[in-house]
Write a protein that holds these residues in place. Structure first.
Motif, PDB file in Angstrom:
ATOM      1  N   PHE A   1       0.833  -1.222   0.000  1.00 55.05           N
ATOM      2  CA  PHE A   1       0.000   0.000   0.000  1.00 55.05           C
ATOM      3  C   PHE A   1       0.850   1.248   0.000  1.00 55.05           C
TER       4      PHE A   1
ATOM      5  N   ASP B   1      -4.772   2.949   5.252  1.00 53.58           N
ATOM      6  CA  ASP B   1      -5.185   1.666   4.706  1.00 53.58           C
ATOM      7  C   ASP B   1      -6.501   1.278   5.376  1.00 53.58           C
TER       8      ASP B   1
ATOM      9  N   GLU C   1      -3.456   9.878   1.193  1.00 55.92           N
ATOM     10  CA  GLU C   1      -3.487   8.712   0.315  1.00 55.92           C
ATOM     11  C   GLU C   1      -4.399   7.678   0.966  1.00 55.92           C
TER      12      GLU C   1
ATOM     13  N   GLN D   1      -6.192   3.731   0.707  1.00 61.27           N
ATOM     14  CA  GLN D   1      -6.366   2.390   0.146  1.00 61.27           C
ATOM     15  C   GLN D   1      -7.720   1.863   0.594  1.00 61.27           C
TER      16      GLN D   1
ATOM     17  N   SER E   1      -8.578   0.865  -6.331  1.00 60.19           N
ATOM     18  CA  SER E   1      -8.683   0.776  -4.881  1.00 60.19           C
ATOM     19  C   SER E   1      -7.788   1.749  -4.135  1.00 60.19           C
ATOM     20  N   LYS E   2      -6.969   2.512  -4.841  1.00 64.12           N
ATOM     21  CA  LYS E   2      -6.089   3.475  -4.184  1.00 64.12           C
ATOM     22  C   LYS E   2      -6.304   4.861  -4.782  1.00 64.12           C
TER      23      LYS E   2
END
Length: 657
Positions: free
Chosen positions: A12, A47, A182, A184, A205-206
């Motif tokens: 990730f 994440d 950022e 995920q 997905s990111k």
């Protein structure tokens, strides 16, 4: 597995250990296209793939300023006074792992500052110009689920508040420091947030978002889920009124659950239009209404500058008829906060970090004015009828009338002490008081509106105050602080001859023996004691369930006969009733609401009311010496509509006004 390895193993976070160029962080960069490989400032990598399991992880990259050639001690803060919480409520108790490393991946020792759990101190060796903070966080904790600045997750959707997952260096200015987010996501999920993504870095997905100020990112919750639908809320009428683009993002437990009734969407579009006409300008270039339509999370909401967070059950959103009370007010209230609370903010709450204590005394404006405007907009878009607004007024007048805590605690003090009053009190709530600045603040602003309209023969209203107070020009200061003086001066500018300072002192800043209900008279209404119970529907917002005998016996019972609350110096108080006692019989008959009402109505002469009660495992009989029959404070509307100022106040604005 080492805690930090969670990121490298999953692939990730690939945040670079060697920096290309250390860019100067300035406020002028906010909203720029700097991102990806060009950006070397503060980063927050989240994440959320384990969010359905109620667990989230993050890495915060913190470039350090100053002389890196010398060893030094750096202090880091976890956000404590989170925007919108009005108190030191940052959910630090839910942090389930904290590792701090230098830029080369070496773990550094840290310790908490004595007496301050939100602050940690790190010994940083010479030559270190960057720290990485790794964190795990537990979602859906019972201690914070009533607050909107937490993280929540179900197998199908969730919400992440970035402030729950970061630490920042002491001395950072939240309006100057940039932060890049950022994210995920779980496979197959999408997200909505009031930040601009860097499209060339987006994937299934990111998502990488453009750097924005630390204040803005912390104030930008991310709603996400497997099923979502977006509705445009700015229509032709909204654009004609000056409204910026507005979008409603609905996340549901099923795809069908994201489809809202067109009648509700129409009301929300009218909300955008009527608010634009009320405020006169918009302190954002776009606005995102985030709505989780789910049974998996508790109803909740929180205001933000460019978005609002809302959680409601699908049953409440099924139709306009099922959307009632607090559920109906939620979206308009949090939306109006974009102006009142986020753009215009009390000077004592406009700090440049998230750990300096806030002065919350002006919450009677921040929340009280928002409460009034939110319900005003509800009525103007016909989401709430005039009769429902009248019922709301009657409920708040009665509750204010029974509030005995005002004898020692001012309304301003309920705001100053806001965060210690949030949870309320199960026993004697009226003596302690709660966050009364919401509803009594609403009554103050309704009275102010009535005064302005009356004193100017209808040529001006509180709408004029709002258009001046919320005036915004692109590029202006945000948040823009205000103080008590500005509030008074704004009202004086509309009605110079009225003693606004005196009104604020009497209504807000003084402890008094009894509530002054003059607001009813200013509207053309009559608030009086009658012998019939007010006919207010049970689903009216803040109409509390139970049997209300406040105005006669000075007590309120549950439907099962339990004493819920009582007033000092009342017949119930003199008979030594207390919260938690349960009434089993009335005048020799089994407890029931009908038997109690009959006994009160028949009270007279020398015959007291006899109650059989249980106090824990002790049974006893007491006598209530009350002889004046049924009594209820009641709100009566004017006989003629021409004398009903409330009708004029609740009338929708026309674009030509």
């Amino acid at each position: 597995m080492h805690f930090r390895d969670f990121f490298s193993v999953s692939g990730f976070v690939a945040l670079r250990r060697s920096m290309l160029v250390l860019l100067a962080v300035t406020a002028s960069m906010v909203g720029s296209d700097v991102g990806g490989d060009e950006y070397a400032g503060m980063r927050l990598a989240i994440d959320a793939r384990d969010l359905p399991r109620k667990l989230v992880s993050s890495e915060v990259t913190l470039p350090l300023k100053g002389d890196a050639t010398q060893a030094r001690r750096i202090s880091l803060w976890y956000p404590k006074w989170v925007p919108g919480s009005h108190g030191p409520g940052g959910p630090i108790a839910n942090v389930a792992g904290l590792i701090i490393e230098d830029g080369a991946g070496h773990e550094l020792a840290w310790q908490r500052t004595a007496g301050e759990v939100y602050r940690v101190e790190v010994e940083v060796p010479a030559g270190v110009a960057e720290l990485s903070v790794f964190m795990k966080y537990i979602c859906n904790q019972p201690t914070t689920t009533s607050m909107g600045h937490d993280c929540f997750g179900t197998p199908l959707l969730g919400l992440i508040s970035p402030g729950s997952l970061l630490m920042y260096v002491e001395g950072m200015d939240v309006d100057v420091e940039l932060l890049q987010l950022e994210l995920q996501l779980p496979v197959g999920w999408t997200a909505a947030v009031a930040l601009k993504d860097v499209s060339e870095h987006a994937s299934a997905s990111k998502v990488v978002y453009r750097p924005d100020s630390l204040r803005t990112v912390v104030d930008s919750p991310v709603m996400m889920g497997k099923y979502s639908r977006t509705y445009e809320l700015t229509d032709d009428q909204g654009r004609a009124a000056g409204a910026m683009p507005h979008r409603l993002h609905v996340f549901g437990d099923t795809m069908a659950g994201t489809e809202l009734p067109e009648t509700l969407i129409d009301k929300l579009r009218k909300m955008v239009t009527q608010t634009a006409l009320l405020t006169g300008s918009q302190p954002f270039d776009s606005f995102e209404v985030l709505l989780a339509a789910t049974d998996g999370l508790s109803a909740n909401g929180l205001e933000h500058a460019r978005s609002s967070m809302n959680m409601l059950s699908p049953a409440a959103l099924k139709s306009l008829e099922t959307l009632k009370g607090w559920n109906r007010l939620l979206i308009p209230h949090e939306y109006l906060h974009a102006w009142c609370g986020k753009y215009r903010q009390p000077v004592g709450m406009t700090t440049r970090d998230f750990h300096t204590p806030l002065d919350t005394e002006l919450l009677w404006v921040y929340e009280g004015l928002t409460q009034y405007l939110g319900e005003l907009i509800e009525a103007r878009i016909e989401l709430m009828s005039v009769d429902e607004f009248r019922n709301r007024l009657a409920v708040e007048l009665r509750q204010a009338k029974h509030q005995q805590g005002r004898r020692w605690r001012t309304l301003a003090d309920t705001a100053a002490a806001s965060h210690v009053l949030r949870d309320g009190s199960a026993a004697w709530p009226g003596l302690r008081r709660s966050q009364d600045y919401y509803m009594e603040g609403m009554l103050f602003w309704l009275e102010a509106d009535a005064i302005i309209r009356t004193e100017t023969q209808g040529s001006k209203s509180l709408d004029d105050f709002c258009r001046t107070f919320f005036s915004y020009s692109p590029g202006g200061i945000h948040p823009r602080p205000y103080d008590r003086v500005e509030i008074i001066n704004g009202l004086v500018s509309l009605v110079p001859g009225f003693d606004w300072d005196g009104l604020v002192k009497r209504r807000i800043e003084s402890s008094v023996q009894d509530f002054d209900s003059t607001v009813a008279e200013r509207l053309g209404y009559r608030f009086f004691i009658g012998d019939k119970s007010p006919d207010i529907p049970a689903n009216t917002f803040r109409q509390r369930a139970g049997i209300d005998a406040y105005d006669s016996l000075g007590v309120k019972f549950s439907l099962s006969g339990e004493v819920m609350d009582l007033l000092l110096d009342s017949p119930a108080d003199r008979a030594r009733l207390s919260p938690g006692m349960k009434i089993l019989g009335v005048n020799g008959r089994k407890w029931s609401q009908a038997n109690l009402v009959e006994a009160i109505g028949a009270a007279g002469g020398e015959q007291p009311i006899e109650l059989l009660l249980a106090d824990g495992d002790i049974f006893r009989t007491i006598q209530l010496h009350y002889y004046d029959g049924l009594k209820y404070w009641t709100l009566e509307k004017p006989a003629s509509e021409s004398d009903d100022l409330l009708l004029k106040i609740l009338q929708a604005r026309a674009a030509s006004e």
